[in-house]
Design a protein around this motif. Structure first.
Motif, PDB file in Angstrom:
ATOM      1  N   SER A  43      12.034  -1.624   6.367  1.00 52.18           N
ATOM      2  CA  SER A  43      11.446  -3.008   6.326  1.00 52.18           C
ATOM      3  C   SER A  43      12.228  -3.338   6.437  1.00 52.18           C
ATOM      4  O   SER A  43      12.303  -4.887   6.551  1.00 52.18           O
ATOM      5  CB  SER A  43      10.114  -3.745   5.746  1.00 52.18           C
ATOM      6  N   ASN A  44      13.764  -3.006   6.848  1.00 45.34           N
ATOM      7  CA  ASN A  44      14.772  -3.917   6.489  1.00 45.34           C
ATOM      8  C   ASN A  44      14.954  -5.116   7.881  1.00 45.34           C
ATOM      9  O   ASN A  44      15.332  -6.365   7.924  1.00 45.34           O
ATOM     10  CB  ASN A  44      16.037  -2.682   7.092  1.00 45.34           C
TER      11      ASN A  44
ATOM     12  N   GLN B 224      24.504  -1.688  -1.273  1.00 48.53           N
ATOM     13  CA  GLN B 224      23.835  -0.487  -0.237  1.00 48.53           C
ATOM     14  C   GLN B 224      22.157  -1.670  -1.076  1.00 48.53           C
ATOM     15  O   GLN B 224      21.447  -2.126  -2.151  1.00 48.53           O
ATOM     16  CB  GLN B 224      23.637   0.528  -1.030  1.00 48.53           C
ATOM     17  N   PHE B 225      21.624  -2.101   0.220  1.00 50.85           N
ATOM     18  CA  PHE B 225      20.010  -2.663  -0.191  1.00 50.85           C
ATOM     19  C   PHE B 225      18.928  -2.326   1.031  1.00 50.85           C
ATOM     20  O   PHE B 225      19.384  -1.924   2.551  1.00 50.85           O
ATOM     21  CB  PHE B 225      20.029  -4.253   0.187  1.00 50.85           C
ATOM     22  N   GLY B 226      17.799  -1.304   1.024  1.00 50.65           N
ATOM     23  CA  GLY B 226      17.060  -0.924   1.352  1.00 50.65           C
ATOM     24  C   GLY B 226      15.492  -1.911   0.915  1.00 50.65           C
ATOM     25  O   GLY B 226      15.313  -2.026   0.079  1.00 50.65           O
ATOM     26  N   PHE B 227      15.221  -2.229   1.649  1.00 53.79           N
ATOM     27  CA  PHE B 227      13.311  -2.382   1.897  1.00 53.79           C
ATOM     28  C   PHE B 227      12.611  -1.967   2.645  1.00 53.79           C
ATOM     29  O   PHE B 227      12.395  -1.655   3.446  1.00 53.79           O
ATOM     30  CB  PHE B 227      13.605  -4.214   2.615  1.00 53.79           C
ATOM     31  N   GLY B 228      11.671  -1.202   1.745  1.00 54.00           N
ATOM     32  CA  GLY B 228      10.514  -0.238   2.734  1.00 54.00           C
ATOM     33  C   GLY B 228       9.151  -0.790   1.985  1.00 54.00           C
ATOM     34  O   GLY B 228       9.166  -1.306   1.308  1.00 54.00           O
ATOM     35  N   ALA B 229       8.683  -0.303   3.035  1.00 55.25           N
ATOM     36  CA  ALA B 229       6.594  -0.010   2.171  1.00 55.25           C
ATOM     37  C   ALA B 229       6.517   1.162   2.045  1.00 55.25           C
ATOM     38  O   ALA B 229       6.664   2.021   2.854  1.00 55.25           O
ATOM     39  CB  ALA B 229       6.120  -0.869   3.188  1.00 55.25           C
ATOM     40  N   ALA B 230       5.010   1.296   1.719  1.00 56.16           N
ATOM     41  CA  ALA B 230       4.261   2.843   2.028  1.00 56.16           C
ATOM     42  C   ALA B 230       2.436   2.315   1.951  1.00 56.16           C
ATOM     43  O   ALA B 230       2.699   1.207   1.155  1.00 56.16           O
ATOM     44  CB  ALA B 230       4.680   3.620   1.283  1.00 56.16           C
TER      45      ALA B 230
ATOM     46  N   LEU C 137       5.215  -1.815  -2.033  1.00 53.45           N
ATOM     47  CA  LEU C 137       6.616  -2.463  -0.978  1.00 53.45           C
ATOM     48  C   LEU C 137       7.760  -1.903  -2.147  1.00 53.45           C
ATOM     49  O   LEU C 137       7.120  -1.733  -3.217  1.00 53.45           O
ATOM     50  CB  LEU C 137       6.336  -3.825  -1.066  1.00 53.45           C
ATOM     51  N   ALA C 138       9.141  -1.747  -1.589  1.00 48.89           N
ATOM     52  CA  ALA C 138      10.219  -1.370  -2.827  1.00 48.89           C
ATOM     53  C   ALA C 138      11.578  -1.837  -2.285  1.00 48.89           C
ATOM     54  O   ALA C 138      11.865  -1.683  -0.918  1.00 48.89           O
ATOM     55  CB  ALA C 138       9.712   0.274  -2.825  1.00 48.89           C
TER      56      ALA C 138
ATOM     57  N   ASN D 190       4.178 -14.779   8.366  1.00 47.96           N
ATOM     58  CA  ASN D 190       3.774 -13.228   8.206  1.00 47.96           C
ATOM     59  C   ASN D 190       5.815 -12.736   9.040  1.00 47.96           C
ATOM     60  O   ASN D 190       6.072 -13.396  10.176  1.00 47.96           O
ATOM     61  CB  ASN D 190       3.415 -12.554   7.949  1.00 47.96           C
ATOM     62  N   ILE D 191       6.479 -11.865   8.332  1.00 47.03           N
ATOM     63  CA  ILE D 191       7.949 -11.281   8.837  1.00 47.03           C
ATOM     64  C   ILE D 191       7.535 -10.077   9.537  1.00 47.03           C
ATOM     65  O   ILE D 191       8.438  -9.759  10.189  1.00 47.03           O
ATOM     66  CB  ILE D 191       8.681 -10.700   7.515  1.00 47.03           C
ATOM     67  N   GLY D 192       5.800  -9.950   9.510  1.00 48.62           N
ATOM     68  CA  GLY D 192       5.901  -8.970  10.209  1.00 48.62           C
ATOM     69  C   GLY D 192       5.525  -6.542   9.623  1.00 48.62           C
ATOM     70  O   GLY D 192       5.652  -5.990  10.259  1.00 48.62           O
ATOM     71  N   VAL D 193       5.315  -6.876   8.913  1.00 50.44           N
ATOM     72  CA  VAL D 193       5.766  -5.415   7.705  1.00 50.44           C
ATOM     73  C   VAL D 193       4.208  -4.955   8.285  1.00 50.44           C
ATOM     74  O   VAL D 193       3.090  -5.915   7.642  1.00 50.44           O
ATOM     75  CB  VAL D 193       5.874  -5.564   6.218  1.00 50.44           C
TER      76      VAL D 193
END
Length: 467
Positions: free
Chosen positions: A268-269, A225-231, A169-170, A154-157
C-alpha cells in the motif's frame, strides 16, 4: 734510681686524685662528644647495636629519594590523565556542536499529494488537515474517495474481502542496522494514525506537509527503507477471530509491507503517494554537506593529536607511565624476596588506544564521518568509553600514589625511630654528666686538701730534728 717512698696516707690520697682525674676526663669527653658510648670499649653491646640502627636509618634515608622521585613520576602521569580528560571533554563539545547543527542530508521519502484543490474548496480546510483526516481503508465503494463537506475521504487501501474479519495494516522501517515494525487493525484508522505510529519508531519521523504530501524522514543519515502493507484477517468466525488467525494476518501484512512488487495489490505504499519500491530500494542521504560540520572536523582532529602529544610529555626523570614504562619504588633496604617494593606497569595512552578515530568528511571504514549522524553517535560512544578508561587509569594511579605517599611517611617516621633508638643507647645526658663533673671537681678539691694534710703529717717528723 731509688724509688721514692710515700707514706700510706699520701699514697692513698694520690690514688684518689688519679682516679678522680680519670673520671673527669671521661665525663669531659662525654660532654664534648655528647655521647656516653664513644667506642666499643665503653659498651660493646650498645655501641654495635646503635651502629646497626644508624646504618639502617642511613639506608632508609637513601631510599626516601627514590620514593620521592617515584611519587613525582606518578603525579606527573596523573596530571597527564587530567589534561587528557579535559581534551576529551572538549572533543565531546565538538561532537555536540556537530549534532546540534541542522542536518541537511537526512534521507526523506516524499509522496505525491493526497488531496486536491477541489477538496480544499469543498471542505474549507487546509490540504494538510484534509490529508491527515482521511481514512486508510476504502469505505465508500470506490478507490481513494475525495473528501467532501460531509465526508473525510479515504486514501484507497482495498476494503476487506467479504467474509473476512477486517483489515490488518503494517509498517516496516529500516535505517542502517535499526529496524521497526508495527501492525494494527485498520478499523477507523486515518493517515494521522499512521503518522503517529511512524513517529514512535525513533528511527524515522512522518508528517504531512502544507501541500498535502505524505513524508517520511530518517532521524539519522543512514539509508531509509519504508514500507506500508495490508492483509485481510481471514477467520472461520469473522465476528471473533482467534489469536492465531490474527497473528497470521499480522505476518501477512508485514510481508506485504516489504513486498514492493507493483503487481501485489496489498502493498500500500502507493496509497500514501509513495513509490511502490521504497522499501527495497530505500532513500539515501542527499549529497549536501554541512559546512558547520566540515569546519568542526579539523578542531576534532587537532584535539585528538594533542592527546598523543600530552601523553608523550607526561614523563618525570625519564619514566613515562603513559608511554608504557615501568616504575619500581623500593620501600626497604633488603634485597631479593625480602625486599618490599611497589611495581607500577604503565599504559600506552593514545587516541588510537582509547578508541578515538579521526574525523573525516566522507564514509570511510574505521573513521568518524561528521556528515553522518550515526557516526557522530559512534564518536560520542567512543569518547564516553575513553573517559571511562581514563578515569579507571586515574583511579589506579591515585591508589598507587596513596600507597607510595603512605610508605614515604612511614619510612620518615621509621628513620626517626631508628635514630632515636640509636641515640638512646649512646648519647649522654648533659645534665647528669655536668652534675657528675661538678661532684668530681669537688672530690678533687677535697682529695687535694686531704693530700695536703697527709703531707703535713709527714712534715711533722722533721720537727723532731729541729734545734
Amino acid at each position: 734510681m731509688a724509688n721514692t717512698i710515700l707514706s700510706s696516707g699520701v699514697r692513698n690520697n694520690l690514688l684518689t686524685l688519679q682516679q678522680t682525674a680519670a673520671q673527669q676526663s671521661i665525663i669531659q669527653n662525654r660532654l664534648a662528644t655528647g655521647k656516653k658510648v664513644n667506642s666499643a670499649i665503653d659498651n660493646p653491646v650498645n655501641y654495635f647495636t646503635s651502629m646497626g640502627l644508624n646504618d639502617r636509618a642511613t639506608q632508609l634515608t637513601g631510599l626516601l629519594d627514590g620514593m620521592s622521585n617515584g611519587i613525582q613520576t606518578i603525579q606527573s602521569a596523573s596530571k597527564g590523565i587530567d589534561g587528557i580528560i579535559k581534551l576529551v571533554n572538549s572533543m565531546q563539545s565538538t561532537i555536540k556542536q556537530a549534532q546540534s547543527d541542522a542536518a541537511q542530508n537526512r534521507p526523506t521519502t516524499t509522496g505525491t499529494a493526497l488531496v486536491s484543490t477541489a477538496e480544499k474548496i469543498a471542505t474549507n480546510k487546509s490540504l494538510k488537515d484534509i490529508a491527515l483526516d482521511k481514512a486508510i481503508v476504502n469505505d465508500n465503494g470506490a478507490d481513494a474517495d475525495a473528501a467532501t463537506a460531509s465526508y473525510a475521504g479515504n486514501i484507497g487501501v482495498a476494503a476487506p474481502a467479504a467474509g473476512t474479519a477486517g483489515k490488518m495494516l503494517a509498517i516496516s522501517i529500516k535505517a542502517g542496522d535499526n529496524a521497526y515494525e508495527a501492525t494494527f487493525n485498520a478499523a477507523n484508522m486515518t493517515v494521522r494514525d499512521i503518522v503517529n505510529e511512524i513517529n514512535k519508531s525513533g528511527i524515522a519521523t512522518a508528517f504531512v506537509d502544507e501541500k498535502g504530501q505524505f513524508n517520511v524522514k530518517g532521524t539519522g543519515s543512514e539509508t531509509l527503507q519504508f514500507g506500508f502493507g495490508a492483509a485481510d484477517i481471514t477467520a472461520a468466525n469473522p465476528a471473533a477471530p482467534t489469536d492465531t488467525e490474527l497473528e497470521t494476518a499480522r505476518t501477512a501484512a508485514l510481508t506485504n509491507s516489504k513486498d514492493n512488487d507493483a503487481t501485489t495489490p496489498l502493498n500500500s505504499n502507493a496509497a500514501l503517494g509513495l513509490a511502490s519500491n521504497s522499501y527495497d530500494v530505500g532513500t539515501t542521504a542527499s549529497n549536501v554537506t554541512s559546512a558547520v560540520r566540515s569546519n568542526l572536523i579539523q578542531q576534532f582532529n587537532d584535539l585528538r593529536t594533542q592527546i598523543d602529544e600530552l601523553a608523550k610529555d607526561s614523563s618525570f626523570n625519564g619514566i613515562n607511565l603513559l608511554a608504557g614504562d615501568r616504575l619500581s619504588i623500593a620501600f626497604n633496604e633488603k634485597t631479593g624476596t625480602n625486599q618490599t617494593k611497589l611495581d607500577i606497569q604503565g599504559t600506552v595512552v593514545s587516541a588510537e588506544n582509547l578508541g578515538i578515530s579521526q574525523a573525516v568528511n566522507t564514509q570511510l571504514d574505521g573513521l568518524f564521518n561528521f556528515q553522518n549522524d550515526n557516526d557522530l553517535d559512534k564518536a560520542t560512544n567512543a569518547l564516553n568509553g575513553a573517559l571511562t578508561s581514563l578515569k579507571s587509569l586515574s583511579s589506579t594511579l591515585g591508589s598507587n600514589l596513596s600507597v607510595a605517599q603512605t610508605r614515604q611517611d612511614f619510612t620518615k617516621e621509621l628513620v626517626n625511630t631508628l635514630k632515636t633508638g640509636a641515640d638512646n643507647l649512646v648519647l649522654a645526658d648533659p645534665n647528669e654528666e655536668g652534675a657528675s663533673l661538678l661532684a668530681l671537681n669537688t672530690r678533687q678539691q677535697l682529695s687535694q686538701t686531704a693530700l695536703s694534710l697527709a703531707s703535713q703529717a709527714d712534715q711533722s717528723v722533721l720537727r723532731l730534728f729541729g734545734g
